[in-house]
Design a protein around this motif. Structure first.
Motif, short mmCIF file in Angstrom:
data_model
loop_
_atom_site.label_atom_id
_atom_site.label_comp_id
_atom_site.label_asym_id
_atom_site.label_seq_id
_atom_site.Cartn_x
_atom_site.Cartn_y
_atom_site.Cartn_z
N PRO A 174 56.15 22.70 46.06
CA PRO A 174 57.12 21.84 45.00
C PRO A 174 56.62 22.89 43.91
CG PRO A 174 54.74 20.66 45.46
CD PRO A 174 54.85 21.74 46.59
N ALA A 175 57.78 22.89 42.96
CA ALA A 175 57.46 23.24 41.55
C ALA A 175 57.45 22.09 40.50
CB ALA A 175 58.75 24.17 41.36
N VAL A 176 56.75 22.10 39.44
CA VAL A 176 56.68 21.21 38.55
C VAL A 176 57.02 21.82 37.33
CG1 VAL A 176 55.12 19.20 37.35
CG2 VAL A 176 54.87 19.95 40.16
N PHE A 177 57.68 21.22 36.20
CA PHE A 177 57.85 21.72 34.99
C PHE A 177 57.45 21.10 33.89
CE2 PHE A 177 61.08 23.15 38.23
CZ PHE A 177 61.12 24.67 37.83
N TYR A 178 57.08 21.97 32.82
CA TYR A 178 56.33 21.27 31.57
C TYR A 178 56.93 21.99 30.44
CZ TYR A 178 52.67 19.45 34.89
OH TYR A 178 52.02 18.71 35.86
N ASP A 179 57.14 21.08 29.52
CA ASP A 179 57.54 21.64 28.08
C ASP A 179 56.46 22.94 27.69
OD1 ASP A 179 59.58 19.94 27.81
OD2 ASP A 179 58.59 18.70 26.64
N ASP A 180 55.10 22.52 27.91
CA ASP A 180 54.06 23.62 27.42
C ASP A 180 53.57 24.03 28.87
OD1 ASP A 180 52.18 25.22 26.45
OD2 ASP A 180 51.61 23.94 25.10
N ALA A 181 53.94 24.87 29.54
CA ALA A 181 53.52 25.10 30.92
C ALA A 181 51.96 25.77 30.89
CB ALA A 181 54.47 26.04 31.67
N ALA A 182 51.83 26.71 30.00
CA ALA A 182 50.73 27.46 29.71
C ALA A 182 49.49 26.37 29.46
CB ALA A 182 50.56 28.17 28.51
N ALA A 183 49.84 25.32 28.62
CA ALA A 183 48.82 24.06 28.52
C ALA A 183 48.71 23.65 29.73
CB ALA A 183 49.03 23.30 27.26
N ALA A 184 49.60 23.13 30.51
CA ALA A 184 49.64 22.40 31.66
C ALA A 184 48.53 23.09 32.75
CB ALA A 184 50.93 22.04 32.24
N ILE A 185 48.88 24.23 32.84
CA ILE A 185 48.04 25.19 33.76
C ILE A 185 46.52 24.94 33.24
CG2 ILE A 185 47.49 27.42 34.65
CD1 ILE A 185 50.60 28.19 34.35
N ASP A 186 46.21 25.12 32.23
CA ASP A 186 44.84 25.08 31.76
C ASP A 186 44.37 23.65 32.26
OD1 ASP A 186 44.96 27.78 31.01
OD2 ASP A 186 45.26 26.85 28.79
N PHE A 240 42.89 22.59 40.27
CA PHE A 240 43.51 23.65 40.98
C PHE A 240 43.01 25.02 40.39
CE2 PHE A 240 46.74 20.52 41.20
CZ PHE A 240 47.44 20.68 42.50
N ALA A 241 43.37 25.80 41.17
CA ALA A 241 42.85 27.34 40.70
C ALA A 241 44.13 28.32 40.53
CB ALA A 241 42.07 28.09 41.72
N VAL A 242 44.20 29.06 39.69
CA VAL A 242 45.38 29.91 39.44
C VAL A 242 45.26 30.95 40.55
CG1 VAL A 242 46.64 31.44 37.86
CG2 VAL A 242 45.56 29.32 36.88
N GLN A 243 46.40 31.26 41.13
CA GLN A 243 46.63 32.26 42.10
C GLN A 243 47.50 33.49 41.44
OE1 GLN A 243 47.24 31.51 46.53
NE2 GLN A 243 49.23 32.07 45.94
N VAL A 244 48.46 32.75 40.83
CA VAL A 244 49.40 33.94 40.13
C VAL A 244 49.86 33.23 38.89
CG1 VAL A 244 51.58 34.95 40.22
CG2 VAL A 244 50.44 34.91 42.16
N ARG A 245 49.73 33.98 37.79
CA ARG A 245 50.47 33.55 36.41
C ARG A 245 51.27 34.77 35.79
NH1 ARG A 245 47.32 30.11 31.87
NH2 ARG A 245 48.72 30.63 30.05
N LEU A 251 49.68 24.35 47.73
CA LEU A 251 50.12 25.35 46.44
C LEU A 251 51.42 24.67 45.61
CD1 LEU A 251 50.94 28.92 46.67
CD2 LEU A 251 52.60 27.22 46.00
N ILE A 252 51.27 24.54 44.40
CA ILE A 252 52.28 24.11 43.68
C ILE A 252 52.69 25.30 42.85
CG2 ILE A 252 51.73 21.76 43.79
CD1 ILE A 252 50.61 21.98 40.81
N MET A 253 53.87 25.26 42.33
CA MET A 253 54.17 26.10 41.26
C MET A 253 54.67 25.42 39.99
SD MET A 253 57.21 28.27 43.50
CE MET A 253 57.64 26.92 44.41
N VAL A 254 54.12 25.93 38.83
CA VAL A 254 54.31 25.33 37.46
C VAL A 254 54.93 26.27 36.71
CG1 VAL A 254 52.88 24.83 35.41
CG2 VAL A 254 52.00 24.27 37.70
N GLY A 255 56.00 25.69 36.13
CA GLY A 255 57.08 26.47 35.46
C GLY A 255 57.28 25.85 34.06
N GLN A 256 58.01 26.71 33.20
CA GLN A 256 58.22 26.58 31.79
C GLN A 256 59.62 25.58 31.92
OE1 GLN A 256 56.41 26.77 28.90
NE2 GLN A 256 58.01 25.68 27.81
N ALA A 257 59.53 24.16 31.32
CA ALA A 257 60.96 23.76 31.26
C ALA A 257 61.69 24.34 30.15
CB ALA A 257 60.83 22.35 30.93
#
Length: 144
Positions: free
Chosen positions: A13-25, A33-38, A57-63
């Motif tokens: 699945p992919a999950v989108f955030y207004d601030d994806a960088a902050a969400a990943i942290d 979670f551990a970052v595999q690719v950024r 595995l999830i994908m996190v993206g910038q909305a």
């Protein structure tokens, strides 16, 4: 059916955030979670990421990166609405809940045992809302 690429589950699945960088942290700190690719674009926004947790595995993206596409939005951009909830199995739901709570997650259902009867299964489960309003269910299989 062919196997998915190495390191990928059959569904991601992919999950989108207004601030994806902050969400990943936050997702690494709160949920483990551990970052595999950024991958960042030339403006430092998250163009693509892959976060892993115990084989999932999830994908996190910038909305809003693609104005021609209406679907990638954070719940906080649409009045808190969610069209999906993510379920993740963990080894110790109570410890995981405390970790998430300590990182600022809003626990919307405290850990509880859900027993569906002798012929089915029993899980210990809690529900939590993340920093932008996505709902997550974390489960620990007890029987089944």
């Amino acid at each position: 059916m062919k196997n998915p690429p190495d390191g990928w589950p059959r569904i991601a699945p992919a999950v989108f955030y207004d601030d994806a960088a902050a969400a990943i942290d936050w997702l690494t700190r709160a949920f483990g979670f551990a970052v595999q690719v950024r991958v960042e674009d030339d403006q430092g926004r998250i163009a693509h990421s892959q976060l892993v947790l115990d084989g999932g595995l999830i994908m996190v993206g910038q909305a809003g990166l693609r104005p021609d596409r209406a679907f990638p939005r954070s719940p906080r951009a649409v009045g808190g609405a969610n069209t999906q909830a993510l379920s993740v199995y963990v080894d110790d739901v109570d410890a995981h809940c405390e970790r998430a709570r300590a990182a600022g997650a809003v626990v919307t259902m405290e850990p509880a045992t859900q027993d569906y009867g002798e012929g089915y299964w029993a899980d210990r489960t809690y529900e939590v809302r993340d920093l932008e309003g996505h709902h997550w269910w974390f489960l620990q299989r007890l029987r089944g």
